[in-house]
Write a protein that holds these residues in place. Sequence first.
Motif, PDB file in Angstrom:
ATOM      1  N   ASP A  47       0.820  -1.210   0.000  1.00  0.00           N
ATOM      2  CA  ASP A  47       0.000   0.000   0.000  1.00  0.00           C
ATOM      3  C   ASP A  47       0.857   1.265   0.000  1.00  0.00           C
ATOM      4  O   ASP A  47       0.499   2.276  -0.621  1.00  0.00           O
ATOM      5  CB  ASP A  47      -0.940   0.010   1.216  1.00  0.00           C
ATOM      6  N   GLN A  77      -8.784  -4.918  -2.369  1.00  0.00           N
ATOM      7  CA  GLN A  77      -7.921  -5.847  -1.637  1.00  0.00           C
ATOM      8  C   GLN A  77      -8.754  -6.715  -0.690  1.00  0.00           C
ATOM      9  O   GLN A  77      -9.804  -6.298  -0.208  1.00  0.00           O
ATOM     10  CB  GLN A  77      -6.851  -5.065  -0.860  1.00  0.00           C
ATOM     11  N   GLY A  78      -8.258  -7.927  -0.444  1.00  0.00           N
ATOM     12  CA  GLY A  78      -8.959  -8.837   0.456  1.00  0.00           C
ATOM     13  C   GLY A  78     -10.233  -9.408  -0.132  1.00  0.00           C
ATOM     14  O   GLY A  78     -11.132  -9.829   0.597  1.00  0.00           O
ATOM     15  N   ASP A  79     -10.334  -9.433  -1.473  1.00  0.00           N
ATOM     16  CA  ASP A  79     -11.556  -9.921  -2.117  1.00  0.00           C
ATOM     17  C   ASP A  79     -11.493 -11.417  -2.407  1.00  0.00           C
ATOM     18  O   ASP A  79     -12.482 -11.995  -2.885  1.00  0.00           O
ATOM     19  CB  ASP A  79     -11.818  -9.150  -3.416  1.00  0.00           C
ATOM     20  N   GLY A  80     -10.348 -12.027  -2.172  1.00  0.00           N
ATOM     21  CA  GLY A  80     -10.229 -13.468  -2.395  1.00  0.00           C
ATOM     22  C   GLY A  80     -10.085 -13.869  -3.841  1.00  0.00           C
ATOM     23  O   GLY A  80     -10.052 -15.061  -4.160  1.00  0.00           O
ATOM     24  N   LYS A  81      -9.984 -12.905  -4.752  1.00  0.00           N
ATOM     25  CA  LYS A  81      -9.844 -13.213  -6.181  1.00  0.00           C
ATOM     26  C   LYS A  81      -8.396 -13.003  -6.625  1.00  0.00           C
ATOM     27  O   LYS A  81      -7.676 -12.202  -6.029  1.00  0.00           O
ATOM     28  CB  LYS A  81     -10.751 -12.303  -7.021  1.00  0.00           C
ATOM     29  N   HIS A  83      -5.546 -11.281  -8.796  1.00  0.00           N
ATOM     30  CA  HIS A  83      -5.392  -9.960  -9.403  1.00  0.00           C
ATOM     31  C   HIS A  83      -4.412 -10.087 -10.562  1.00  0.00           C
ATOM     32  O   HIS A  83      -3.462 -10.868 -10.489  1.00  0.00           O
ATOM     33  CB  HIS A  83      -4.867  -8.945  -8.388  1.00  0.00           C
ATOM     34  N   ARG A 122      -0.676  -6.770  -5.492  1.00  0.00           N
ATOM     35  CA  ARG A 122      -0.812  -8.147  -4.992  1.00  0.00           C
ATOM     36  C   ARG A 122      -1.280  -9.097  -6.098  1.00  0.00           C
ATOM     37  O   ARG A 122      -2.266  -9.815  -5.959  1.00  0.00           O
ATOM     38  CB  ARG A 122      -1.751  -8.182  -3.793  1.00  0.00           C
TER      39      ARG A 122
END
Length: 444
Positions: A47, A77-81, A83, A122
């Motif tokens: 970040d 961020q932190g969406d589990g997908k 990138h 990420r």
Amino acid sequence: MTVEPAEKLLAPVLSAFWDDPKSWTLDTYRRHEGYEGLTKALAMAPDDLIAYVKDSGLRGRGGAGFPTGMKWQFIPQGDGKPHYLVVNADESEPGTCKDIPLLFANPHALIEGMVIACYAIRSSHAFIYLRGEVVPVLRRLHEAVREAYEAGYLGKNIQGSGFDLELTVHAGAGAYICGEETALLDSLEGRRGQPRLRPPFPAVEGLYACPTVVNNVESIASVPAIIQRGKDWFKSMGSEKSPGFTLYSLSGHVASPGQYEGPLGITLRQLLDLSGGMRPGHRLKFWTPGGSSTPMFTDEHLDVPLDYEGVGAAGSMLGTKALQCFDETTCVVRAVTRWTEFYAHESCGKCTPCREGTYWLVQLLRDIEAGKGRPEDLDKLNDIADNINGKSFCALGDGAAAPIFSSLKYFRAEYEEHIEGKGCPFDPARSTVWADKSRTEAHA
């Protein structure tokens, strides 16, 4: 008052060692601070890295000038997908020729920038979408990627950081529409390259319906130098809203065409002074500040600052900094006709304004050039361009309309001369332009 040498106007960074023997190799790149920016980036939090690039003021070098760090920041961020980072190397705008030479001479600048960008957003998988016709560049890029894997700059646990990245080089099949970011994503997924409806935007649902950043080659290749030398160094060049260095592609009727890397805000007059001016015995008639899809300028605009705000205030767009220069022997109608033929050929056909409008623009322009035009055709040209501009599915339509509007604005009399004289006044068989030139040369 002390006058700076012309060379001081330039700021070679990406092009600093293009003339070195084997400039494209990893060894040469490392001799010029290569991958030192990556070491600094991996020591930062992702970040913080995004915020640093955002604070530097780096803007996209692919045409629109959107802030690069802000584009990275849009990735949830932190969406589990997964990138993804996709680099758009499908350079095919008439007059635009900066990314391909950059990749040919210094591919590791892009690779290092991609590793830094992927760490920031990420991402564990990145893609380069390269125009497939440039086979020598494709081979050189593949070799650079191989070198980077071998040296540990790509693959598993990069430089002991625990960060993994796979990089795929994909060769496109040669469609201008695939330079539009969503059409590029469709092509990369194996479908026909056509623009997608937005929203959702690529940052939310891009490649394989996952968050994706799509950046231009030069944008990403500029990142390592910013990290290595600092954002204040970067902001010391250019202007407040358009900081940094960039590649200007000078082509056309100039004495020394080529790539000139300088700070944003330099003028065409300064670049022409550096390059030896127009070809001997000729003067500038019209030019494009950012490729054929940007409204043309004339010799009245020689001192317009070539940054996003300066060019925009003068009525055009900086685009890809493709400075095509044409002298007084060039027929504006002929040039605009050739550009429009390109856009009609490359229209993907998805939307009616662009598909039908570019076709009819070509028919009218060909008639005018051939001496078959009528006075009312000029208003018809303007009307058709107006029905394309801002009303097509993607920016290709806007690009096709721009030369029509600007050429009618600055050179309407030349269009009228084609119509009234029943032909092109620049045709050597009937041209006063060429006859005068021949007489001048004979006396000389």
